[in-house]
Every structure is written in C-alpha cells, then in structure tokens.
Write a protein that holds these residues in place. Structure first.
Motif, PDB file in Angstrom:
ATOM      1  N   UNK A   1      28.824  41.544  49.581  1.00 17.76           N
ATOM      2  CA  UNK A   1      28.042  41.898  48.108  1.00 17.76           C
ATOM      3  C   UNK A   1      29.209  43.022  47.438  1.00 17.76           C
ATOM      4  N   UNK A   2      29.601  43.776  48.117  1.00 15.53           N
ATOM      5  CA  UNK A   2      30.670  44.751  47.578  1.00 15.53           C
ATOM      6  C   UNK A   2      31.994  43.988  46.953  1.00 15.53           C
ATOM      7  N   UNK A   3      32.272  43.339  47.983  1.00 18.41           N
ATOM      8  CA  UNK A   3      33.557  42.126  47.689  1.00 18.41           C
ATOM      9  C   UNK A   3      33.352  41.562  46.627  1.00 18.41           C
ATOM     10  N   UNK A   4      32.076  40.738  46.284  1.00 17.89           N
ATOM     11  CA  UNK A   4      31.772  39.787  45.356  1.00 17.89           C
ATOM     12  C   UNK A   4      31.923  40.648  44.110  1.00 17.89           C
ATOM     13  N   UNK A   5      31.437  41.700  44.114  1.00 18.74           N
ATOM     14  CA  UNK A   5      31.415  42.771  42.831  1.00 18.74           C
ATOM     15  C   UNK A   5      32.886  43.100  42.460  1.00 18.74           C
ATOM     16  N   UNK A   6      33.738  43.234  43.471  1.00 26.12           N
ATOM     17  CA  UNK A   6      35.012  43.691  42.961  1.00 26.12           C
ATOM     18  C   UNK A   6      35.735  42.338  42.451  1.00 26.12           C
ATOM     19  N   UNK A   7      35.637  41.127  42.976  1.00 25.57           N
ATOM     20  CA  UNK A   7      36.042  40.021  42.515  1.00 25.57           C
ATOM     21  C   UNK A   7      35.661  39.782  41.080  1.00 25.57           C
ATOM     22  N   UNK A   8      34.344  40.075  40.951  1.00 26.75           N
ATOM     23  CA  UNK A   8      33.755  39.749  39.497  1.00 26.75           C
ATOM     24  C   UNK A   8      34.373  40.729  38.377  1.00 26.75           C
TER      25      UNK A   8
ATOM     26  N   UNK B   1      45.874  37.475  37.461  1.00 28.52           N
ATOM     27  CA  UNK B   1      44.864  38.289  38.075  1.00 28.52           C
ATOM     28  C   UNK B   1      43.558  37.717  37.910  1.00 28.52           C
ATOM     29  N   UNK B   2      43.221  37.223  36.945  1.00 26.08           N
ATOM     30  CA  UNK B   2      41.714  36.481  36.790  1.00 26.08           C
ATOM     31  C   UNK B   2      41.598  35.446  37.566  1.00 26.08           C
ATOM     32  N   UNK B   3      42.640  34.599  37.755  1.00 25.75           N
ATOM     33  CA  UNK B   3      42.729  33.258  38.505  1.00 25.75           C
ATOM     34  C   UNK B   3      42.538  33.866  39.933  1.00 25.75           C
ATOM     35  N   UNK B   4      43.312  34.741  40.280  1.00 19.09           N
ATOM     36  CA  UNK B   4      43.217  35.287  41.919  1.00 19.09           C
ATOM     37  C   UNK B   4      41.989  35.768  42.245  1.00 19.09           C
ATOM     38  N   UNK B   5      41.244  36.434  41.350  1.00 18.52           N
ATOM     39  CA  UNK B   5      40.164  36.874  41.572  1.00 18.52           C
ATOM     40  C   UNK B   5      39.108  35.831  41.515  1.00 18.52           C
ATOM     41  N   UNK B   6      39.226  34.859  40.723  1.00 19.30           N
ATOM     42  CA  UNK B   6      38.164  33.631  40.708  1.00 19.30           C
ATOM     43  C   UNK B   6      38.353  33.048  42.172  1.00 19.30           C
ATOM     44  N   UNK B   7      39.618  32.761  42.484  1.00 17.21           N
ATOM     45  CA  UNK B   7      39.953  31.956  43.872  1.00 17.21           C
ATOM     46  C   UNK B   7      39.242  32.613  44.847  1.00 17.21           C
ATOM     47  N   UNK B   8      39.700  34.204  45.043  1.00 19.53           N
ATOM     48  CA  UNK B   8      39.274  35.024  46.324  1.00 19.53           C
ATOM     49  C   UNK B   8      37.558  35.043  46.237  1.00 19.53           C
ATOM     50  N   UNK B   9      36.628  34.947  45.102  1.00 17.18           N
ATOM     51  CA  UNK B   9      35.414  35.028  45.049  1.00 17.18           C
ATOM     52  C   UNK B   9      34.968  33.539  45.465  1.00 17.18           C
ATOM     53  N   UNK B  10      35.499  32.466  44.951  1.00 12.87           N
ATOM     54  CA  UNK B  10      35.213  31.052  45.468  1.00 12.87           C
ATOM     55  C   UNK B  10      35.465  30.936  46.835  1.00 12.87           C
ATOM     56  N   UNK B  11      36.822  31.184  47.445  1.00 12.63           N
ATOM     57  CA  UNK B  11      36.936  31.503  48.774  1.00 12.63           C
ATOM     58  C   UNK B  11      35.770  31.912  49.745  1.00 12.63           C
ATOM     59  N   UNK B  12      35.579  33.277  49.279  1.00 13.15           N
ATOM     60  CA  UNK B  12      34.341  33.957  49.909  1.00 13.15           C
ATOM     61  C   UNK B  12      33.229  33.231  50.037  1.00 13.15           C
ATOM     62  N   UNK B  13      32.622  32.653  48.997  1.00 16.38           N
ATOM     63  CA  UNK B  13      31.407  31.949  48.754  1.00 16.38           C
ATOM     64  C   UNK B  13      31.459  31.080  49.621  1.00 16.38           C
ATOM     65  N   UNK B  14      32.480  30.117  49.646  1.00 14.71           N
ATOM     66  CA  UNK B  14      32.778  28.851  50.513  1.00 14.71           C
ATOM     67  C   UNK B  14      32.501  29.220  51.923  1.00 14.71           C
ATOM     68  N   UNK B  15      33.143  30.342  52.235  1.00 15.24           N
ATOM     69  CA  UNK B  15      33.264  30.647  53.844  1.00 15.24           C
ATOM     70  C   UNK B  15      31.825  31.199  54.156  1.00 15.24           C
ATOM     71  N   UNK B  16      31.230  31.746  53.214  1.00 20.73           N
ATOM     72  CA  UNK B  16      29.745  32.268  53.483  1.00 20.73           C
ATOM     73  C   UNK B  16      28.733  31.076  53.610  1.00 20.73           C
ATOM     74  N   UNK B  17      28.822  30.184  52.738  1.00 17.93           N
ATOM     75  CA  UNK B  17      28.160  28.971  52.728  1.00 17.93           C
ATOM     76  C   UNK B  17      28.363  28.095  54.126  1.00 17.93           C
ATOM     77  N   UNK B  18      29.495  28.110  54.706  1.00 16.87           N
ATOM     78  CA  UNK B  18      29.602  27.200  55.733  1.00 16.87           C
ATOM     79  C   UNK B  18      29.131  28.021  57.059  1.00 16.87           C
ATOM     80  N   UNK B  19      28.667  29.127  57.099  1.00 16.25           N
ATOM     81  CA  UNK B  19      28.129  29.947  58.036  1.00 16.25           C
ATOM     82  C   UNK B  19      26.789  29.304  58.503  1.00 16.25           C
TER      83      UNK B  19
END
Length: 127
Positions: free
Chosen positions: A81-88, A109-127
């Motif tokens: 949750x904190x990670x997503x908040x930082x990326x946003x 930096x905006x694209x890097x943050x968007x990629x990081x959030x997307x990657x995190x969401x993908x890895x969480x959804x795969x659990x």
C-alpha cells in the motif's frame, strides 16, 4: 534537465539476469551518495535503503526519483500500500525528469513510476 540514477523496474530480475550490475560501482547521479538509497537497494539491503530514503537527506520529500525508490523499498519489505502510494505520488508529481534505470534505459520519471505501479499490481494479481 536533471538526470538521476535510480533502481530500475524489476531490478531483482535485472540483477539475476546480469549480475555484473551488482558489482559495478554506481549510485546516484546529481545527488549525494545514499540520498536515493540506490546502492543499498542494489545490494538488497532494504532496511538501509528505507532509512536513507525516509530521511530524505538533501532531497526533496517530493522528488520523483526518491518517491520511486522509496516505493521499491516499501514493495520489497511487504508494504504494498505504501509502495503504491509512492508510485502514484511520483506519477502525479508536478516535477518530472529523465531517470537512468539500473539497466541503462533512460525514461521519464512519470513513466518509470507508472511501470513500477503496473508491475507491482501484476505481481500482486498473480498471487
């Protein structure tokens, strides 16, 4: 335009795929050593990275490079949750600039943050 070196998206994969990255002396470009927690993150020392990043020593608390690396550190210690908040926050920052990722890619930096959030969401959804 300010250029910063920061932890790349999917750094764990990059370091496994190219272990020489971990051996290459690196760090922050345009920032004091440790200001972005880069070396600690590359070394897998997440607690040191968190200490450095949360202190924001000499770096604006709203600096996109700091926010992205702080998000990466939070993600690694299970604070999704904190990670997503930082990326946003980095995505929505009124500041943006090009960053050099750990794999050498230059990205806004905006694209890097968007990629990081997307990657995190993908890895969480795969659990």
């Amino acid at each position: 335009m300010k250029t910063a070196k920061m932890l790349g998206i999917a750094t764990g994969f990059l370091l496994v795929a190219t272990p020489a990255l971990a051996e290459t002396p690196s760090g922050e470009i345009g920032y004091a050593k440790g200001a972005l927690g880069y070396d600690a993150l590359v070394a897998g020392d997440n607690q040191t990275a968190l200490t450095q990043l949360e202190a924001a020593d000499g770096v604006s608390a709203n600096d996109p490079a700091r926010l992205i690396n702080l998000g990466q550190a939070y993600k690694r210690v299970g604070r999704a949750g904190d990670a997503a908040q930082m990326f946003r926050a980095a995505m929505n920052s009124n500041r943006s600039f090009d960053l050099v990722l750990a794999n050498g890619t230059v990205v806004n930096s905006r694209k890097a943050a968007k990629l990081a959030l997307s990657e995190m969401n993908t890895s969480l959804a795969a659990r």
